[in-house]
Design a protein around this motif. Structure first.
Motif, PDB file in Angstrom:
ATOM      1  N   UNK A  21      53.888  40.931  15.033  1.00 34.71           N
ATOM      2  CA  UNK A  21      54.577  40.772  13.756  1.00 34.71           C
ATOM      3  C   UNK A  21      55.599  39.643  13.843  1.00 34.71           C
ATOM      4  N   UNK A  22      56.334  39.594  14.957  1.00 37.22           N
ATOM      5  CA  UNK A  22      57.304  38.512  15.127  1.00 37.22           C
ATOM      6  C   UNK A  22      56.620  37.159  15.249  1.00 37.22           C
ATOM      7  N   UNK A  23      55.475  37.126  15.918  1.00 38.94           N
ATOM      8  CA  UNK A  23      54.745  35.863  16.017  1.00 38.94           C
ATOM      9  C   UNK A  23      54.268  35.404  14.649  1.00 38.94           C
ATOM     10  N   UNK A  24      53.869  36.341  13.803  1.00 34.86           N
ATOM     11  CA  UNK A  24      53.563  35.982  12.424  1.00 34.86           C
ATOM     12  C   UNK A  24      54.794  35.392  11.733  1.00 34.86           C
ATOM     13  N   UNK A  25      55.953  35.987  12.018  1.00 30.48           N
ATOM     14  CA  UNK A  25      57.190  35.464  11.454  1.00 30.48           C
ATOM     15  C   UNK A  25      57.442  34.034  11.881  1.00 30.48           C
ATOM     16  N   UNK A  26      57.252  33.746  13.165  1.00 26.72           N
ATOM     17  CA  UNK A  26      57.403  32.375  13.649  1.00 26.72           C
ATOM     18  C   UNK A  26      56.397  31.451  12.956  1.00 26.72           C
ATOM     19  N   UNK A  27      55.173  31.936  12.787  1.00 22.50           N
ATOM     20  CA  UNK A  27      54.137  31.112  12.177  1.00 22.50           C
ATOM     21  C   UNK A  27      54.513  30.718  10.752  1.00 22.50           C
ATOM     22  N   UNK A  28      54.965  31.677   9.951  1.00 27.13           N
ATOM     23  CA  UNK A  28      55.274  31.362   8.561  1.00 27.13           C
ATOM     24  C   UNK A  28      56.518  30.490   8.456  1.00 27.13           C
ATOM     25  N   UNK A  29      57.503  30.707   9.314  1.00 23.96           N
ATOM     26  CA  UNK A  29      58.695  29.848   9.286  1.00 23.96           C
ATOM     27  C   UNK A  29      58.323  28.408   9.628  1.00 23.96           C
ATOM     28  N   UNK A  30      57.450  28.227  10.603  1.00 24.72           N
ATOM     29  CA  UNK A  30      57.004  26.877  10.958  1.00 24.72           C
ATOM     30  C   UNK A  30      56.302  26.204   9.781  1.00 24.72           C
ATOM     31  N   UNK A  31      55.440  26.950   9.096  1.00 27.00           N
ATOM     32  CA  UNK A  31      54.710  26.379   7.960  1.00 27.00           C
ATOM     33  C   UNK A  31      55.669  26.031   6.819  1.00 27.00           C
ATOM     34  N   UNK A  32      56.609  26.917   6.531  1.00 29.14           N
ATOM     35  CA  UNK A  32      57.583  26.656   5.465  1.00 29.14           C
ATOM     36  C   UNK A  32      58.402  25.402   5.783  1.00 29.14           C
ATOM     37  N   UNK A  33      58.872  25.278   7.014  1.00 25.84           N
ATOM     38  CA  UNK A  33      59.642  24.091   7.408  1.00 25.84           C
ATOM     39  C   UNK A  33      58.800  22.824   7.315  1.00 25.84           C
TER      40      UNK A  33
END
Length: 360
Positions: A21-33
């Motif tokens: 779940x946290x890795x998904x969080x990192x993934x979406x933050x990277x895409x948003x940035x």
């Protein structure tokens, strides 16, 4: 082990891994940035070669999509691996039903909103998971990856079924080797890579399949081998994590400095390499020491991971409609305070929308 009547493809509470779940969080933050950099850098406002390192890395934030693919491979292969080990079969109908219920309702809502706002009928092609590129901009920017995910969902059960039988294994091996040879051949053709008509092939399961393969192999290793060779040796685990993270950050910085098209021409297998590095970090995340785990695996990123799908669909149009007018009207450098305020507001609106649709 779940019984064969369990809804295959749905998250099992017994096998829930908060790290994912946290890795998904990192993934979406990277895409948003990544998309923030793309919008704010419109018109060549950023010279990425001379930009700070953190901007160069953000400019490669589309690696978050590769991480999503790796995580999909890791998670979705597990019911099939467990079933093979126990002699049972995964209910393919339930597998497909679970995937449809997870993806389609919110995706179709996004398509209808896009058509209503833009009036572009190309949105209706997307209902069939046909890539439409930028035809329904800005809404359609992230849709391509859902088409690729669907292709993986369709293929996976039949690949895993084939592996249960001798003839099937031969067919899977022959088909896999044929795909690999063609993948390597075409990606080594510079003219094929730069031809925009081939973008949909490059972003399809044909071009991005290695990420799912890496995730699937990690899932198989985790379930069948137990990862004891890695997780029982903290120093070995720390070394692999440090090397993978350092290599990934270096690769992202280089990609951000070079630019997407040129980088993929110079390093055609860039997405394959980043998938391997994410796979190494994924395995290491399953046994991080407590003090290290808290930095990367924590409630904040768990939260973003839990709303990652809805946030993924919502954030680009919100960013564009709130930020682009400011970018388009600015003559020269962007006003710092106004830009910062617009970024904060757009992020909060994106987060609020993502949270609403994820929990609504």
């Amino acid at each position: 082990m779940e019984s064969s009547s369990a809804p295959a493809g749905l998250r099992s509470p017994q096998r829930y891994l908060p790290q994912l779940e946290s890795l998904r969080g990192w993934a979406i933050i990277l895409v948003v940035l990544f998309h923030y950099v793309g919008i704010l850098g419109t018109g060549g406002r950023f010279s990425f070669e001379s930009s700070p390192v953190w901007i160069q890395i953000m400019a490669a934030g589309n690696t978050g999509v590769t991480l999503f693919f790796v995580l999909s491979g890791f998670l979705l292969v597990q019911p099939f691996v467990l079933a093979a080990g126990s002699g049972e079969r995964v209910d393919v109908v339930k597998f497909y039903s679970a995937r449809i219920l997870r993806v389609v309702p919110l995706y179709y809502l996004a398509i209808l909103v896009a058509w209503w706002i833009t009036g572009k009928t190309a949105a209706f092609k997307a209902l069939l998971f046909i890539p439409v590129g930028f035809e329904v901009f800005p809404f359609s920017v992230p849709w391509w990856s859902l088409c690729t995910e669907l292709q993986f969902y369709i293929l996976l059960p039949w690949i895993m079924l084939g592996l249960r039988y001798r003839v099937g294994r031969w067919l899977v091996v022959v088909a896999g080797l044929s795909w690999l040879v063609l993948h390597i051949y075409f990606f080594l053709q510079p003219q094929w890579l730069v031809d925009h008509r081939n973008d949909w092939i490059q972003s399809s399961i044909f071009g991005r399949g290695p990420a799912f393969l890496v995730g699937g192999l990690c899932g198989w290793v985790y379930l069948r081998q137990g990862c004891s060779w890695l997780l029982d040796y903290p120093r070995r685990q720390a070394l692999l994590a440090a090397v993978s993270l350092a290599a990934l950050l270096w690769l992202m910085r280089w990609y951000g400095m070079t630019g997407q098209k040129l980088a993929l021409t110079v390093m055609p297998f860039y997405h394959d390499v980043e998938a391997v590095l994410w796979g190494g970090l994924l395995l290491c995340s399953l046994g991080l020491a407590n003090w290290v785990k808290g930095l990367f695996i924590n409630p904040l990123f768990n939260h973003f991971g839990s709303i990652s799908y809805s946030l993924y669909l919502v954030h680009v149009p919100v960013q564009f409609y709130l930020l682009y007018p400011l970018v388009a009207s600015a003559d020269g450098a962007l006003p710092v305070l106004q830009t910062l305020a617009a970024v904060v507001v757009s992020f909060l609106v994106s987060w609020g929308g993502g949270r609403y649709f994820a929990t609504g």
